[in-house]
Design an enzyme around this catalytic site. Structure first.
Site, short mmCIF file in Angstrom:
data_model
loop_
_atom_site.label_atom_id
_atom_site.label_comp_id
_atom_site.label_asym_id
_atom_site.label_seq_id
_atom_site.Cartn_x
_atom_site.Cartn_y
_atom_site.Cartn_z
N MET A 100 0.85 -1.19 0.00
CA MET A 100 0.00 0.00 0.00
C MET A 100 0.89 1.23 0.00
SD MET A 100 -2.41 -1.37 3.09
CE MET A 100 -3.37 0.15 3.19
N ILE A 157 1.08 -5.07 8.25
CA ILE A 157 2.50 -4.85 8.53
C ILE A 157 2.84 -3.37 8.42
CG2 ILE A 157 4.86 -5.43 7.82
CD1 ILE A 157 3.63 -7.96 6.51
N GLY A 187 -0.04 4.01 4.61
CA GLY A 187 0.47 2.97 3.72
C GLY A 187 1.03 1.76 4.41
N SER A 188 1.80 0.97 3.72
CA SER A 188 2.52 -0.21 4.18
C SER A 188 2.09 -1.45 3.43
CB SER A 188 2.40 -0.43 5.68
OG SER A 188 3.43 -1.30 6.07
N ARG A 189 1.79 -2.56 4.13
CA ARG A 189 1.66 -3.84 3.45
C ARG A 189 0.70 -4.77 4.19
NH1 ARG A 189 6.87 -7.55 1.84
NH2 ARG A 189 5.97 -9.61 2.16
#
Length: 218
Positions: A100, A157, A187-189
């Site tokens: 993301m 995550i 954001g991130s994952r």
């Protein structure tokens, strides 16, 4: 489009900072350097609107199908591979990871309907989200949803920028496909761990939409 509840505080702070900076700018700078005051206004307005966009929830017609796994997040598919899960399954699983970016919608959704049988927060590092070690070393929150055909682990995550994970699920809770699972600020994952042999419907580098794109077929 609506604004997610997780964004109220951040947007309020951003609006206050925007107002203070521009009041000071127009009071002390605008008389001698009007172009600079306008530049400050445009830049700070852009940054404020960008922060607001982090917390947007666009109106969508969500996909619902009990024989399909729906993407839990907006972003780009960065991993499709078999891994050894040491946290819950203690064996091989098929991992599909969605990265993301700060420009994506940040709400996370349940990929299937079922019952939450595991929910665990882990402290950790803040490696960039595309680093393979981020799945096991970064700050993260893992939940396992038991559905009629098995169990599925969904892992939120944190990354280098995203240091605020929110998860709404508790053990024993009944959840519906497409309902909110949580939120990752900035954001991130998100990783999804599926049974080995599951048919994956997405490809590497494919752009996907949470709650809409079919990730896999059960």
């Amino acid at each position: 489009m609506t604004i997610h509840k997780e964004g109220y505080k951040s947007i309020l702070i951003a609006a206050i900072i925007f107002a203070v900076i521009n009041l000071l700018s127009f009071y002390f700078i605008s008389y001698q350097l009007p172009w600079l005051s306008w530049l400050i206004f445009i830049v700070t307005l852009g940054l404020t609107l960008f922060i607001v966009s982090f917390f947007r929830i666009p109106a969508r017609q969500l996909t619902r199908n009990e024989d399909q796994v729906i993407c839990p997040a907006d972003g780009k598919v960065v991993v499709i591979e078999e891994v050894i899960d040491e946290e819950y399954f203690k064996g091989k699983r098929l991992q599909v990871s969605i990265f993301m970016s700060p420009a994506n919608v940040h709400v996370n959704r349940n990929p299937v309907s079922g019952e939450v049988v595991y929910s665990q927060y882990h402290k950790g590092k803040y490696l960039v989200a595309w680093n393979p070690k981020s799945s096991t070393e970064n700050e993260r929150h893992s939940v396992v949803i038991r559905y009629p055909k098995g169990e599925m682990l969904v892992k939120q995550i944190a990354g280098a920028l995203a240091k605020r994970i929110v998860n709404y699920l508790t053990v024993g809770q009944k959840v519906e496909q497409g309902a909110e699972l949580g939120f990752i600020k900035f954001g991130s994952r998100v990783d999804v761990l599926l049974p080995v042999g599951t048919k994956v419907n997405v490809q590497l580098n494919q752009v996907v939409q949470g709650g809409i794109t079919v990730l896999a077929t059960l």
